[in-house]
Design an enzyme around this catalytic site. Structure first.
Site, PDB file in Angstrom:
ATOM      1  N   GLU A  58      12.228 -49.862  57.416  1.00 59.62           N
ATOM      2  CA  GLU A  58      10.837 -49.993  57.800  1.00 59.62           C
ATOM      3  C   GLU A  58      10.308 -51.305  57.252  1.00 59.62           C
ATOM      4  OE1 GLU A  58       8.292 -46.980  56.048  1.00 59.62           O
ATOM      5  OE2 GLU A  58       9.018 -47.411  54.053  1.00 59.62           O
ATOM      6  N   ILE A  59       9.360 -51.853  57.947  1.00 57.25           N
ATOM      7  CA  ILE A  59       8.675 -53.048  57.477  1.00 57.25           C
ATOM      8  C   ILE A  59       7.199 -52.707  57.459  1.00 57.25           C
ATOM      9  CG2 ILE A  59       8.099 -55.447  57.965  1.00 57.25           C
ATOM     10  CD1 ILE A  59      10.848 -55.682  59.329  1.00 57.25           C
TER      11      ILE A  59
END
Length: 161
Positions: A58-59
């Protein structure tokens, strides 16, 4: 916020997280925008459908995670004790926060990035797949639609702002 895989959580690990989240939303209506993505995490009856963005890839924006809305939610959850007495993990907590406070235009599915974390795959789509040994049909959103929530995310309407 960006992700590669979204799946359903094991409800046994978070039995009170949804009710605690609903209590937060009821007590803090002013923090929850109407253009949110709660339809991503709820079923037709308003219950938790267990969808969450898998946090193995995830970012996220630190501005979002440090925002008044998210910190209020996190502190509320912390005081409820579920991190200690249940297994409220980062994935469902991040996902409920993202769904509550962001709209679809602020969330990105990295469909063009291959990612594998056994037993789940996100195989690149389209031209990006030409250099990959992962066939598109092996992606969880194609192979196991009952467990994946990615196509539910894709189907969300764009926000009316």
């Amino acid at each position: 916020y960006g992700f590669t895989i979204s799946i359903k959580e094991y409800i046994e690990t978070i039995p009170t997280l949804w009710q605690t989240t609903k209590d937060f939303m009821k007590e803090h209506k002013d923090l929850v925008p109407s253009t949110n993505m709660m339809d991503f995490v709820t079923d037709k009856n308003g219950g938790y459908n267990r969808c969450h963005f898998w946090s193995n890839f995830e970012i996220g924006s630190l501005d979002f995670l440090r925002s008044e809305q998210y910190l209020s939610y996190f502190e509320y959850l912390d005081k409820a004790g579920g991190f200690f007495y249940e297994r409220w993990g980062d994935a469902p907590v991040h996902s409920l926060g993202v769904a509550m406070f962001l709209n679809k235009s602020e969330v990105h599915w990295f469909e063009d990035i291959g990612y594998y974390h056994g037993p789940l795959w996100n195989c690149p789509k389209g031209a990006a797949n030409k250099k990959c040994w992962c066939p598109e049909e092996e992606s969880i959103e194609t192979k196991n639609k009952g467990w994946s929530c990615t196509l539910d995310f894709v189907a969300l309407p764009e926000p009316k702002v």
